[in-house]
Design a protein around this motif. Structure first.
Motif, short mmCIF file in Angstrom:
data_model
loop_
_atom_site.label_atom_id
_atom_site.label_comp_id
_atom_site.label_asym_id
_atom_site.label_seq_id
_atom_site.Cartn_x
_atom_site.Cartn_y
_atom_site.Cartn_z
N GLY A 182 -13.29 10.09 10.67
CA GLY A 182 -14.49 10.76 11.14
C GLY A 182 -15.61 9.81 11.55
N ASN A 183 -15.54 8.55 11.12
CA ASN A 183 -16.55 7.55 11.48
C ASN A 183 -16.25 6.87 12.80
OD1 ASN A 183 -17.89 7.98 9.01
ND2 ASN A 183 -16.53 6.53 7.98
N ALA A 184 -15.07 7.09 13.35
CA ALA A 184 -14.66 6.40 14.58
C ALA A 184 -15.51 6.85 15.76
CB ALA A 184 -13.19 6.67 14.86
N LYS A 185 -15.87 5.90 16.62
CA LYS A 185 -16.72 6.20 17.78
C LYS A 185 -16.00 5.93 19.10
CE LYS A 185 -20.34 6.90 15.12
NZ LYS A 185 -20.07 8.00 14.24
N LEU A 186 -14.69 5.63 19.05
CA LEU A 186 -13.94 5.33 20.26
C LEU A 186 -12.81 6.35 20.42
CD1 LEU A 186 -13.88 1.44 19.96
CD2 LEU A 186 -15.33 2.84 21.43
N PRO A 187 -12.33 6.57 21.65
CA PRO A 187 -11.38 7.67 21.90
C PRO A 187 -9.96 7.45 21.39
CG PRO A 187 -11.86 6.50 23.94
CD PRO A 187 -12.78 5.95 22.89
N VAL A 188 -9.53 6.18 21.21
CA VAL A 188 -8.16 5.92 20.78
C VAL A 188 -8.19 5.18 19.44
CG1 VAL A 188 -5.97 4.81 21.34
CG2 VAL A 188 -7.36 5.83 23.16
N LEU A 189 -7.39 5.65 18.49
CA LEU A 189 -7.29 5.04 17.17
C LEU A 189 -5.88 4.46 17.02
CD1 LEU A 189 -9.00 7.87 15.14
CD2 LEU A 189 -10.05 5.89 16.25
N CYS A 190 -5.81 3.18 16.65
CA CYS A 190 -4.55 2.44 16.55
C CYS A 190 -4.34 2.10 15.08
CB CYS A 190 -4.62 1.18 17.40
SG CYS A 190 -5.28 1.49 19.05
N LEU A 191 -3.40 2.75 14.43
CA LEU A 191 -3.27 2.68 12.97
C LEU A 191 -2.21 1.69 12.50
CD1 LEU A 191 -5.02 5.18 13.29
CD2 LEU A 191 -3.61 6.32 11.61
N THR A 230 0.85 -1.19 0.00
CA THR A 230 0.00 0.00 0.00
C THR A 230 0.88 1.24 0.00
OG1 THR A 230 -1.70 -1.19 1.22
CG2 THR A 230 -1.84 1.21 1.23
N LEU A 231 0.62 2.13 -0.92
CA LEU A 231 1.34 3.40 -0.97
C LEU A 231 0.92 4.26 0.21
CD1 LEU A 231 0.81 4.14 -4.77
CD2 LEU A 231 2.82 3.09 -3.70
N GLU A 232 1.87 4.91 0.86
CA GLU A 232 1.53 5.74 2.02
C GLU A 232 0.49 6.81 1.68
OE1 GLU A 232 3.70 8.78 4.97
OE2 GLU A 232 4.51 6.73 5.01
N PRO A 233 0.57 7.48 0.50
CA PRO A 233 -0.48 8.46 0.18
C PRO A 233 -1.87 7.83 0.02
CG PRO A 233 1.48 8.85 -1.15
CD PRO A 233 1.67 7.53 -0.46
N VAL A 234 -1.93 6.56 -0.39
CA VAL A 234 -3.22 5.86 -0.46
C VAL A 234 -3.75 5.64 0.95
CG1 VAL A 234 -4.36 3.69 -1.10
CG2 VAL A 234 -2.77 4.78 -2.69
N ALA A 235 -2.89 5.15 1.84
CA ALA A 235 -3.30 4.94 3.24
C ALA A 235 -3.74 6.26 3.86
CB ALA A 235 -2.16 4.32 4.03
N GLN A 236 -3.02 7.33 3.58
CA GLN A 236 -3.38 8.64 4.12
C GLN A 236 -4.78 9.04 3.67
OE1 GLN A 236 -0.54 11.77 3.36
NE2 GLN A 236 -2.02 13.37 3.83
N ALA A 237 -5.08 8.84 2.40
CA ALA A 237 -6.41 9.19 1.89
C ALA A 237 -7.50 8.37 2.57
CB ALA A 237 -6.45 8.97 0.37
N VAL A 238 -7.24 7.07 2.76
CA VAL A 238 -8.23 6.20 3.39
C VAL A 238 -8.43 6.59 4.85
CG1 VAL A 238 -8.77 3.83 4.07
CG2 VAL A 238 -7.84 4.30 1.79
N PHE A 239 -7.35 6.72 5.61
CA PHE A 239 -7.49 7.11 7.01
C PHE A 239 -8.20 8.45 7.13
CE2 PHE A 239 -3.52 4.46 8.03
CZ PHE A 239 -4.27 3.42 8.58
N ASP A 294 0.85 11.65 12.02
CA ASP A 294 0.77 13.12 12.19
C ASP A 294 -0.12 13.76 11.14
OD1 ASP A 294 2.47 12.96 14.36
OD2 ASP A 294 4.24 13.62 13.25
N LYS A 295 -0.12 13.22 9.91
CA LYS A 295 -0.93 13.80 8.83
C LYS A 295 -2.43 13.54 9.00
CE LYS A 295 2.76 13.47 5.45
NZ LYS A 295 3.33 12.65 4.39
N VAL A 296 -2.80 12.42 9.65
CA VAL A 296 -4.22 12.06 9.72
C VAL A 296 -4.84 12.21 11.11
CG1 VAL A 296 -4.04 10.50 7.74
CG2 VAL A 296 -3.79 9.58 10.05
N ALA A 297 -4.03 12.42 12.13
CA ALA A 297 -4.56 12.54 13.50
C ALA A 297 -5.51 13.72 13.61
CB ALA A 297 -3.40 12.68 14.49
N ARG A 298 -6.61 13.50 14.34
CA ARG A 298 -7.60 14.56 14.54
C ARG A 298 -8.10 14.51 15.97
NH1 ARG A 298 -9.01 13.11 9.34
NH2 ARG A 298 -8.71 14.78 7.86
N LEU A 299 -8.22 15.67 16.57
CA LEU A 299 -8.83 15.74 17.90
C LEU A 299 -10.31 15.44 17.75
CD1 LEU A 299 -7.04 18.89 19.29
CD2 LEU A 299 -6.62 16.51 19.91
N PRO A 300 -10.97 14.82 18.70
CA PRO A 300 -10.51 14.56 20.06
C PRO A 300 -9.81 13.21 20.22
CG PRO A 300 -12.80 13.94 19.89
CD PRO A 300 -12.36 14.44 18.52
#
Length: 130
Positions: A18-27, A4-13, A40-46
């Motif tokens: 935004g669909n995640a419903k839990l506080p911690v995301l493990c990529l 998987t190309l990193e830019p492809v993974a970045q687009a998917v993540f 760092d490119k895809v992390a979003r608060l909260p």
């Protein structure tokens, strides 16, 4: 299946976080930890976003997967199975997993357009939310 190309993974993540419903995301990408630059490119608060190996995967619904540092519920997000169909297009698999009763899996169409990879369509979506 190609790496998987990193830019492809970045687009998917970026499209799925935004669909995640839990506080911690493990990529993860292709079964390995997502690298710090990608996180760092895809992390979003909260959300707390970390490499997959920082989390404990638990199949049982109680307690489910969690982040040992804080004991918060965790959602494993993985991009894998990239299948290029052309130099600028392909499909990729995405999964989100907390436990055997909560997770979802998608096959996504991706395309390189306007200077970046983008998710253009969901081809398949299987959900378990028991």
């Amino acid at each position: 299946v190609a790496a998987t190309l990193e830019p492809v993974a970045q687009a998917v993540f970026a499209s799925e976080i935004g669909n995640a419903k839990l506080p911690v995301l493990c990529l993860a990408m292709d079964g390995r930890d997502a690298g710090a630059p990608l996180i760092d490119k895809v992390a979003r608060l909260p959300y707390t976003t970390v490499p997959a190996s920082h989390c404990q995967r638990v199949a049982a619904s109680t307690p489910g997967s969690y982040y040992p540092k804080t004991n918060e519920a965790a959602l494993f997000l993985e991009v894998h199975g990239f299948r290029p169909s052309a130099a600028d297009a392909g499909t990729v698999e995405f999964s989100a997993f907390n436990n055997n009763a909560y997770g979802y899996y998608k096959t996504l169409a991706v395309k390189f357009a306007n200077g970046r990879w983008q998710v253009v369509k969901t081809l398949k979506h299987v959900s378990m939310q028991g």
